[in-house]
Scaffold this active site. Sequence first.
Site, PDB file in Angstrom:
ATOM      1  CG  ASP A 103      -1.987   1.010   1.195  1.00 53.65           C
ATOM      2  OD1 ASP A 103      -2.176   1.631   0.135  1.00 53.65           O
ATOM      3  OD2 ASP A 103      -2.637   1.220   2.238  1.00 53.65           O
ATOM      4  CG  ASP A 120       7.165  11.338  -8.642  1.00 52.15           C
ATOM      5  OD1 ASP A 120       7.399  12.241  -9.487  1.00 52.15           O
ATOM      6  OD2 ASP A 120       7.844  11.184  -7.622  1.00 52.15           O
ATOM      7  CB  THR A 155     -12.007   7.507   3.948  1.00 56.02           C
ATOM      8  OG1 THR A 155     -10.838   6.886   4.447  1.00 56.02           O
ATOM      9  CG2 THR A 155     -12.692   6.601   2.955  1.00 56.02           C
ATOM     10  NE  ARG A 215      -6.970  -0.048  14.244  1.00 55.50           N
ATOM     11  CZ  ARG A 215      -7.456   1.180  14.189  1.00 55.50           C
ATOM     12  NH1 ARG A 215      -7.198   2.033  15.167  1.00 55.50           N
ATOM     13  NH2 ARG A 215      -8.194   1.563  13.168  1.00 55.50           N
ATOM     14  CE  LYS A 258      -3.546   5.131   0.888  1.00 55.31           C
ATOM     15  NZ  LYS A 258      -2.987   4.163   1.866  1.00 55.31           N
TER      16      LYS A 258
HETATM   17  O1  C5P Z   1      -7.058  -1.622  12.008  1.00 57.00           O
HETATM   18  P1  C5P Z   1      -7.991  -1.386  10.870  1.00 57.00           P
HETATM   19  O2  C5P Z   1      -8.795  -2.602  10.468  1.00 57.00           O
HETATM   20  O3  C5P Z   1      -8.843  -0.158  11.073  1.00 57.00           O
HETATM   21  O4  C5P Z   1      -7.003  -1.104   9.635  1.00 57.00           O
HETATM   22  C1  C5P Z   1      -7.497  -0.779   8.382  1.00 57.00           C
HETATM   23  C2  C5P Z   1      -6.367  -0.614   7.407  1.00 57.00           C
HETATM   24  O5  C5P Z   1      -6.876  -0.079   6.197  1.00 57.00           O
HETATM   25  C3  C5P Z   1      -5.274   0.337   7.837  1.00 57.00           C
HETATM   26  O6  C5P Z   1      -4.047  -0.131   7.254  1.00 57.00           O
HETATM   27  C4  C5P Z   1      -5.676   1.653   7.234  1.00 57.00           C
HETATM   28  O7  C5P Z   1      -4.598   2.505   6.975  1.00 57.00           O
HETATM   29  C5  C5P Z   1      -6.305   1.196   5.927  1.00 57.00           C
HETATM   30  N1  C5P Z   1      -7.271   2.135   5.370  1.00 57.00           N
HETATM   31  C6  C5P Z   1      -8.408   2.554   6.039  1.00 57.00           C
HETATM   32  N2  C5P Z   1      -9.282   3.421   5.449  1.00 57.00           N
HETATM   33  C7  C5P Z   1      -9.030   3.881   4.228  1.00 57.00           C
HETATM   34  C8  C5P Z   1      -7.902   3.463   3.545  1.00 57.00           C
HETATM   35  C9  C5P Z   1      -7.023   2.577   4.147  1.00 57.00           C
HETATM   36  O8  C5P Z   1      -8.664   2.139   7.149  1.00 57.00           O
HETATM   37  N3  C5P Z   1      -9.888   4.676   3.675  1.00 57.00           N
END
Ligand code: C5P
Length: 234
Positions: free
Chosen positions: A65, A70, A120, A211, A67
């Site tokens: 990931d 450039d 988001t 998490r 992102k």
């Molecule tokens: O711990 P959790 O389940 O919230 O982690 C979600 C993962 O998805 C994290 O790596 C977070 O950075 C990523 N993510 C997110 N929302 C987004 C884009 C990516 O939670 N819009």
Amino acid sequence: MTDVNAARDKLIVALDLPDTRAAEKMVARLGDAVSFYKIGMELVYGGGLGLAAELAKSGKKVFLDLKLHDIPNTVARAVEQVANMGATFLTVHAYPQTMRAARGALGSSPLKILAVTVMTSCDDADLEEAGFRFGVKDLVARRATQAKDAGVHGLILSAEESRAMRALVGPDMLLVTPGIRPAGGDLADQKRVMTPARAIVAGADHLVVGRPVTQAPDPVAAAVAIIAEIAAAK
Ligand code: C5P
């Protein structure tokens, strides 16, 4: 109903851990329960690229990931490097130039490019402040269409957007959704969440879960329960 091996591949565990030691420990603990991992910027800047290559070599699927965004030449060269590492998914920001450069650099590599439409963390006011003339909803739709036109393989979006985006881009693009919480789970900082089963029914192909697995008292049991929920979703 989905076969449990197919369901396992739909769960992508986000290795949002402070360093590669902690990440390696988590991967060892999860063992065969998890087949797909996401490595993001935090871990990459802490040595995670080596871990990503090792995981891919050991037969795990890896979602890098990064992102990327450039000038097209730099994006293309970075994508070539990532393709050589054996990763399965790579994110780029959904700017048409960037998406076309990334897609064009793949050659015969099986690496798939996923576009991040609008972060988001951005609302309409943030987009206006940054100089955009579209609000979030319109910009997400515009960029999703541009991603499809650029031949990008999939989109990162919230589970709530899945149904509408599936209708917009058709059946072939991959929809990958974070913000997943098993029923009754701790929301932490996520606000717009969906259960694994509902996200699959809404059209998601892969769920990114951090998490709820990595901070669970028993990460293996948490992963197995999510995979069972995915397998049973209809
Ligand atoms: O711990 P959790 O389940 O919230 O982690 C979600 C993962 O998805 C994290 O790596 C977070 O950075 C990523 N993510 C997110 N929302 C987004 C884009 C990516 O939670 N819009």
